[in-house]
Design an enzyme around this catalytic site. Structure first.
Site, PDB file in Angstrom:
ATOM      1  N   HIS A 121      -8.761  14.357 -48.712  1.00  0.00           N
ATOM      2  CA  HIS A 121      -9.435  13.113 -49.124  1.00  0.00           C
ATOM      3  C   HIS A 121     -10.952  13.288 -49.072  1.00  0.00           C
ATOM      4  O   HIS A 121     -11.657  13.002 -50.056  1.00  0.00           O
ATOM      5  CB  HIS A 121      -8.993  11.982 -48.192  1.00  0.00           C
ATOM      6  CG  HIS A 121      -9.582  10.653 -48.534  1.00  0.00           C
ATOM      7  ND1 HIS A 121      -8.912   9.701 -49.265  1.00  0.00           N
ATOM      8  CD2 HIS A 121     -10.797  10.102 -48.240  1.00  0.00           C
ATOM      9  CE1 HIS A 121      -9.674   8.635 -49.411  1.00  0.00           C
ATOM     10  NE2 HIS A 121     -10.828   8.848 -48.794  1.00  0.00           N
ATOM     11  N   GLU A 122     -11.445  13.759 -47.936  1.00  0.00           N
ATOM     12  CA  GLU A 122     -12.890  13.913 -47.781  1.00  0.00           C
ATOM     13  C   GLU A 122     -13.428  15.045 -48.648  1.00  0.00           C
ATOM     14  O   GLU A 122     -14.578  15.001 -49.092  1.00  0.00           O
ATOM     15  CB  GLU A 122     -13.240  14.156 -46.305  1.00  0.00           C
ATOM     16  CG  GLU A 122     -12.834  13.036 -45.359  1.00  0.00           C
ATOM     17  CD  GLU A 122     -13.410  11.681 -45.751  1.00  0.00           C
ATOM     18  OE1 GLU A 122     -14.482  11.650 -46.403  1.00  0.00           O
ATOM     19  OE2 GLU A 122     -12.802  10.650 -45.407  1.00  0.00           O
TER      20      GLU A 122
ATOM     21  N   HIS B  75     -14.410  13.581 -51.945  1.00  0.00           N
ATOM     22  CA  HIS B  75     -15.740  12.957 -51.880  1.00  0.00           C
ATOM     23  C   HIS B  75     -16.834  14.025 -51.897  1.00  0.00           C
ATOM     24  O   HIS B  75     -17.831  13.901 -52.614  1.00  0.00           O
ATOM     25  CB  HIS B  75     -15.877  12.142 -50.592  1.00  0.00           C
ATOM     26  CG  HIS B  75     -15.034  10.903 -50.545  1.00  0.00           C
ATOM     27  ND1 HIS B  75     -14.944  10.017 -51.602  1.00  0.00           N
ATOM     28  CD2 HIS B  75     -14.255  10.385 -49.554  1.00  0.00           C
ATOM     29  CE1 HIS B  75     -14.141   9.009 -51.270  1.00  0.00           C
ATOM     30  NE2 HIS B  75     -13.712   9.221 -50.037  1.00  0.00           N
TER      31      HIS B  75
END
Length: 419
Positions: A18-19, A22
């Site tokens: 997920h990170e 980003h």
């Protein structure tokens, strides 16, 4: 202990992917990413690569990418403050010492009159008490030293808020999107190990001790007829057997080019208030990489749909809060999945990744969806919402989410002790 290790691995994978979404899009957009962190709390491990410090923290309950401009910049050099400066070969300041000046005797010291490290990239001041005012340009990639640690400055063009609305939107959306991509990848692995369910009129794996195995049926047998009724699919076979508990059924099958007839008596199974007939045979599977990709995308969209339907019931009042699960409930459920083998752990991980993506995309404060909502409002208004107001909404939303998490965790604990 085994469950704890699996939970840490699963959540570590989901959060890191997920990170990572980003991080990659932010870097591609030119945003300075100061830290990529897995977990919260004290650092267990840290390594700096390029502009970014990669850290592993104690509490494996989330993660973050700290982008320049999302929070007020740490450096704040005020008029009258004494600093030390270093220069590169072109004469630009490439390092500013903010404190502990005595530890940097090689620096050139000055009393600041004006310092702008975001827009003008200049520092002016006096090197001597009665000396002339000097003005130095600051390098775009200069660092400042605070408490003996080097930090890169964040000119306005490297900050999140300075980027175009589409770039900011994609940077935030990339996290949940990567969780969906991860789910598809895991499902591909799952279907290439477990096989893709087939609707062919054929027998899959047999369960030892059940009527099919005891009667002499084999995995791979093609079912032609049941009690004289033609079978053209696995669905037709199950629809014929389930309404006939404890009944004799004659299987006409084709095996190795030969047609045989085998009799058996079905067993009963009771569940959800129904009694059905079973013979102990799994659905047939086949293996195909292209079909596994199609099936994985289809499965991902199926679970997204189920998640949205569940959330719809929650909003409409058709879903009880007691049915929600938090960390404790997920830990308990993961333990049950682990006991059933690795193949189901893969399926469970894909489901949790989809769940994380969908929840994060909800237009709620403190979640990615909440931030995307403010960007959509900005697009409609033609100007951004005031940072103070947005920060306040996110703070209140985060507080409410923590309250909800406590309630859900309490429900989980009650369910464990009062199943």
């Amino acid at each position: 202990m085994e469950t704890l290790i699996v939970v840490v691995i699963i959540f570590g994978l989901l959060v890191s992917i997920h990170e990572f979404g980003h991080l990659v899009v932010a870097k591609r957009s030119g945003i300075l990413c100061r830290e990529y962190a897995i977990g919260f709390g004290p650092k267990l491990f840290a390594v700096k690569k390029g502009e970014t410090v990669y850290t592993l923290r104690l509490l494996p309950i989330g993660g973050y990418v700290r982008m320049a401009g999302e929070d007020p910049e740490i450096v704040d050099v005020k008029p009258g403050q004494s600093i030390g400066v270093f220069f590169d070969r072109s004469g630009k300041v490439n390092r500013l010492v903010i404190d502990h000046l005595e530890s940097y005797p090689d620096a050139r010291f000055m009393t600041v009159e004006h310092c702008d490290l975001e827009r003008e990239l200049v520092v002016t001041g006096y090197e001597e008490e009665d000396g002339p005012l000097v003005r130095y340009s600051v390098d775009h990639e200069a660092t400042y030293v605070s408490d003996h640690q080097d930090f890169q400055i964040a000119p306005i063009d490297r900050q999140f808020s300075s980027k175009s609305l589409p770039k900011r939107f994609l940077t935030i959306f990339a996290g949940p999107f990567m969780n969906l991509v991860l789910a598809v990848v895991i499902f591909i692995i799952y279907f290439n190990i477990a096989g893709i369910p087939s609707d062919a009129p054929q027998l899959g794996k047999l369960i030892a001790g059940y009527p099919a195995e005891q009667a002499g049926l084999h995995s791979g047998d093609q079912v032609l007829r049941l009690n004289g009724t033609k079978m053209d699919s696995w669905t037709a076979i199950t629809k014929y057997i389930e309404p006939r508990p404890k009944q004799k059924i004659t299987f006409q099958i084709r095996r190795d080019g030969h047609v045989k007839s085998i009799d058996l008596v079905t067993r009963t199974r009771t569940g959800n208030g129904q009694t059905i007939g079973v013979i102990g045979v799994y659905q047939p599977n086949y293996y195909s990489l292209p079909d596994s990709l199609k099936m994985s995308v289809s499965q991902t969209f199926f679970w997204i749909k189920m998640e949205l339907q569940g959330l719809g019931k929650l909003v409409s009042g058709g879903f009880n809060l007691n049915q929600l699960s938090g960390p404790v409930g997920i830990y308990h459920a993961t333990g049950e999945v682990v006991a059933q083998g690795l193949i189901l752990v893969l399926n469970w991980t894909a489901f949790l990744s989809i769940n994380l993506a969908v929840i994060n995309l909800l237009p709620l404060p403190a979640l990615d969806g909440g931030r995307l909502f403010f960007l959509i409002v900005e697009a409609l208004r033609g100007k951004p919402v005031e940072p103070q107001k947005e920060a306040f909404v996110h703070f209140v939303g985060f507080a409410l989410l923590m309250v909800l998490m406590l309630l859900v965790t309490w429900n989980d604990i009650q369910h464990l002790f009062n199943p």
